[in-house]
Design an enzyme around this catalytic site. Structure first.
Site, PDB file in Angstrom:
ATOM      1  CG  ASP A  76       0.363  -4.065   1.987  1.00  0.00           C
ATOM      2  OD1 ASP A  76       0.442  -4.996   2.813  1.00  0.00           O
ATOM      3  OD2 ASP A  76       1.215  -3.163   1.882  1.00  0.00           O
ATOM      4  CD  GLU A 126       7.596  -0.349   7.849  1.00  0.00           C
ATOM      5  OE1 GLU A 126       6.634  -1.047   7.470  1.00  0.00           O
ATOM      6  OE2 GLU A 126       7.826   0.794   7.412  1.00  0.00           O
ATOM      7  CE  LYS A 181       3.080  -5.981   3.842  1.00  0.00           C
ATOM      8  NZ  LYS A 181       2.586  -4.811   4.622  1.00  0.00           N
ATOM      9  CD  GLU A 200       0.245  -1.417   8.039  1.00  0.00           C
ATOM     10  OE1 GLU A 200      -0.184  -0.625   8.905  1.00  0.00           O
ATOM     11  OE2 GLU A 200       0.822  -1.035   7.004  1.00  0.00           O
ATOM     12  CG  ASP A 235      -0.346  -0.045   2.511  1.00  0.00           C
ATOM     13  OD1 ASP A 235       0.898  -0.175   2.585  1.00  0.00           O
ATOM     14  OD2 ASP A 235      -1.070   0.048   3.530  1.00  0.00           O
ATOM     15  CB  SER A 236       4.591   1.712  -0.163  1.00  0.00           C
ATOM     16  OG  SER A 236       4.817   0.507  -0.864  1.00  0.00           O
TER      17      SER A 236
HETATM   18  O1  KIV Z   1       3.495  -1.114   1.645  1.00  0.00           O
HETATM   19  C1  KIV Z   1       4.677  -1.496   1.711  1.00  0.00           C
HETATM   20  O2  KIV Z   1       5.503  -1.231   0.832  1.00  0.00           O
HETATM   21  C2  KIV Z   1       5.064  -2.304   2.863  1.00  0.00           C
HETATM   22  C3  KIV Z   1       6.514  -2.582   3.063  1.00  0.00           C
HETATM   23  C4  KIV Z   1       7.190  -1.379   3.584  1.00  0.00           C
HETATM   24  C5  KIV Z   1       6.739  -3.763   3.917  1.00  0.00           C
HETATM   25  O3  KIV Z   1       4.242  -2.679   3.629  1.00  0.00           O
END
Ligand code: KIV
Length: 276
Positions: free
Chosen positions: A95, A194, A125, A127, A56-57
């Site tokens: 994500d 992280e 993924k 959090e 989600d970056s």
């Molecule tokens: O969204 C992302 O890129 C991440 C990584 C920093 C692990 O969650």
């Protein structure tokens, strides 16, 4: 004489949760990198990456938002689909965006099912630990593999108020260790840690049977993940201590684009050979 780099894996089989587990058992480090589009995912996959994270970056590096919070489920699915069209070998993890799984386990399953159905990715993924355990359990019971994510969890940035190293105090470190065990016991196949102290990450990786992948979590974990734009030097103004840059694409692209502008302006491009 310079030390030779280890040879990249020639194993062309698709990377699965089972293969990641085997890698942990034999001590082979797992390489993970983000990707958000077809072209870059294809390059990264053929280079031999084990896991591609559609992070989600994307909210930051693709959409230009300050945080990861604004990105939507449909936007994550768009990126996931584009990546999946290119990838043959790597495991692809998408994500779950902010708001798609917290608080309501039924909605969490619906979001995870939508991601898996529409992108055909291999896993999701999300959090958090104890606070999202119900959602984790419900998603897993639908047969969807989950990679956990603890430590600095950017979707909670408004709660933390800072991107500094997490779990430096004993209380928070103990909570993180408990959460890591909870996620493993629930059935997560891997865990991202992280920006936490290396010794804490070492302890978690040695206590857990599932692979632990670090970003700013030191060398004693089972693998590493970085954001593609950071490690390729596309972002100039993000330089955390944990980041190693393997290219300087900001400068390389600037030079290439300026050469093109110059050639257009001077009518050097196109030449007769480049014309019909
Ligand atoms: O969204 C992302 O890129 C991440 C990584 C920093 C692990 O969650």
């Amino acid at each position: 004489m310079a030390e030779e780099k280890p040879i990249l894996s020639e194993d062309k089989r698709k990377v699965t949760t089972h293969r990641l587990q085997e890698m942990k058992q034999r001590g082979e480090k797992i390489a993970m990198l983000t990707a958000y589009d077809y072209s870059m995912a294809g390059i990264i996959d053929q280079a031999g990456m084990d896991v591609i994270l559609v992070g989600d970056s994307a909210s930051n590096v693709m959409a230009g938002n300050v945080t990861t919070l604004p990105i939507t489920l449909d936007q994550m699915i768009y990126h996931g689909k584009s990546v999946m069209k290119a990838v043959k070998r790597a495991m692809v993890v998408v994500d779950m965006p902010f708001g798609s799984y917290q608080g309501n386990p039924i909605e969490a399953v619906a979001s995870a099912v939508k991601i898996m159905k529409e992108t055909q990715a291999d896993a999701v993924k999300l959090e958090g630990g104890k606070e999202v355990l119900e959602s984790v359990t419900r998603i897993l019971s639908a047969g969807i593999p989950i990679m956990g994510h603890l430590g600095l969890t950017p979707q909670s940035i408004n709660k933390f108020g800072t991107y500094t190293v997490r779990a430096q105090e004993e209380d928070e470190a103990n909570r993180l260790i408990d959460d890591a065990h909870l996620l493993q016991e629930a059935g997560c196949f891997a865990l991202v840690l992280e920006k936490i102290p290396a010794e804490l990450a070492k302890r978690v990786a040695s206590e857990l049977e599932i692979p632990v992948i670090g970003i700013g979590a030191g060398p004693y974990v089972d693998g590493q993940v970085l954001v593609m734009h950071d490690m390729l030097g596309i972002n100039k103004n993000f330089s955390p201590r944990f980041l190693r840059r393997y290219a300087n694409l900001f400068d390389d692209i600037t030079k290439a684009v300026q050469s093109y502008i110059q050639d257009v302006k001077t009518t050097d491009f196109p030449s007769p050979d480049e014309s019909y």
